[in-house]
Design an enzyme around this catalytic site. Structure first.
Site, PDB file in Angstrom:
ATOM      1  N   HIS A 160       0.839  -1.206   0.000  1.00  0.00           N
ATOM      2  CA  HIS A 160       0.000   0.000   0.000  1.00  0.00           C
ATOM      3  C   HIS A 160       0.877   1.262   0.000  1.00  0.00           C
ATOM      4  CE1 HIS A 160      -3.376  -2.438   2.136  1.00  0.00           C
ATOM      5  NE2 HIS A 160      -3.849  -2.102   0.952  1.00  0.00           N
ATOM      6  N   CYS A 247      -2.482   0.481   9.919  1.00  0.00           N
ATOM      7  CA  CYS A 247      -3.555  -0.452   9.513  1.00  0.00           C
ATOM      8  C   CYS A 247      -4.512  -0.813  10.644  1.00  0.00           C
ATOM      9  CB  CYS A 247      -3.003  -1.793   9.059  1.00  0.00           C
ATOM     10  SG  CYS A 247      -1.691  -1.742   7.927  1.00  0.00           S
TER      11      CYS A 247
HETATM   12  N1  GLY Z   1      -2.501  -8.968   5.416  1.00  0.00           N
HETATM   13  C1  GLY Z   1      -2.886  -7.655   5.123  1.00  0.00           C
HETATM   14  C2  GLY Z   1      -3.496  -7.575   3.775  1.00  0.00           C
HETATM   15  O1  GLY Z   1      -2.965  -8.200   2.880  1.00  0.00           O
HETATM   16  O2  GLY Z   1      -4.481  -6.941   3.556  1.00  0.00           O
END
Ligand code: GLY
Length: 254
Positions: A160, A247
């Protein structure tokens, strides 16, 4: 008051999605204890933490940043490029509806919150395996009435945008330049991660404190020397699930 929505760790966390990392055993009890310490760290920084129950059918549901974006005026429920995670959205939307009017993005455009870095009225959005140009365009159209500017950023070799850079206050980004096109971010000052800590660019700004994983001490040291207030949290088990400190919460004023 600063408020964070978090979610308890699923027992199935070891079955999480992985894109760039090799699978390693994850100790659920340790991950759960580390997540609680993360929540306590936020509370110690003056944040009201609202912890939602685990979603056992969704290994990645603890990573609440990806299904939603919370802005001052509204919350956006994202389309999520990762199809197996889309079922995480409904209960998060129910929780967010108590705080903000909701906007729901529409498929087939793809977008995940981990790709969205907000700095005031600017939203920088990473083009990743989880977010596509149609997702960026739809977000821009939805947010235009609220005065937000949406700018796409090309990524490489990372999950990301917030794996590649994070806003740490004072016009600065903590950044791993190898992971992105820096041109759209040229108006900010860069603090580079330590060379042997490529995954250290994900940090969570809480008021004026930069929260980051204790797994990246050299980068923490660089930040401290540059005058930033840093708080380190041990999230080693959660990092194995290809996560970062941003996150695991949705942070907003309420
Ligand atoms: N494990 C985090 C994701 O891939 O969204």
């Amino acid at each position: 008051m600063l408020t964070a929505i978090t979610r308890e760790v699923s027992r199935s966390l070891a079955d999480c999605e992985l894109t760039w990392l090799q699978r390693e055993p994850i100790d659920f009890e340790k991950a759960r204890a580390q997540h609680r310490q993360y929540e306590k760290c936020l509370e110690a920084l003056g944040v009201q933490v609202i912890s939602l129950p685990a979603l056992e059918s969704y290994p990645d549901a603890v990573f609440v940043e990806d299904p939603a974006i919370v802005l001052d005026e509204i919350a956006v429920i994202t389309t999520m490029g990762c199809e197996s995670r889309r079922g995480e959205r409904e209960s998060l939307a129910e929780a967010l509806a108590a705080f903000r009017p909701l906007i729901r993005m529409r498929n087939p455009a793809k977008l995940e919150g981990g790709d969205v870095m907000r700095i005031g009225k600017d939203l920088f959005v990473g083009l990743s395996a989880r977010t596509d140009p149609a997702g960026v365009q739809q977000l821009a159209e939805e947010l235009n009435p609220y005065g937000y500017r949406v700018t796409a950023v090309e990524l490489r070799d990372c999950l990301h945008l917030k794996s590649a850079c994070s806003f740490i206050g004072d016009g600065c980004l903590l950044i791993n330049r190898a992971y992105l096109d820096t041109e759209p971010l040229r108006n900010y000052r860069f603090v580079d991660v330590a060379p042997d800590e490529p995954a250290a660019a994900n940090a969570l700004l809480v008021d004026r404190t930069v929260v980051m994983p204790s797994a990246f001490p050299a980068t923490a040291n660089l930040l401290q020397k540059a005058g930033f207030r840093v708080r380190e949290v041990d999230v080693t088990e959660l990092l194995k699930a290809e996560s970062g400190v941003t996150c695991s919460s949705l942070l907003f004023d309420f």
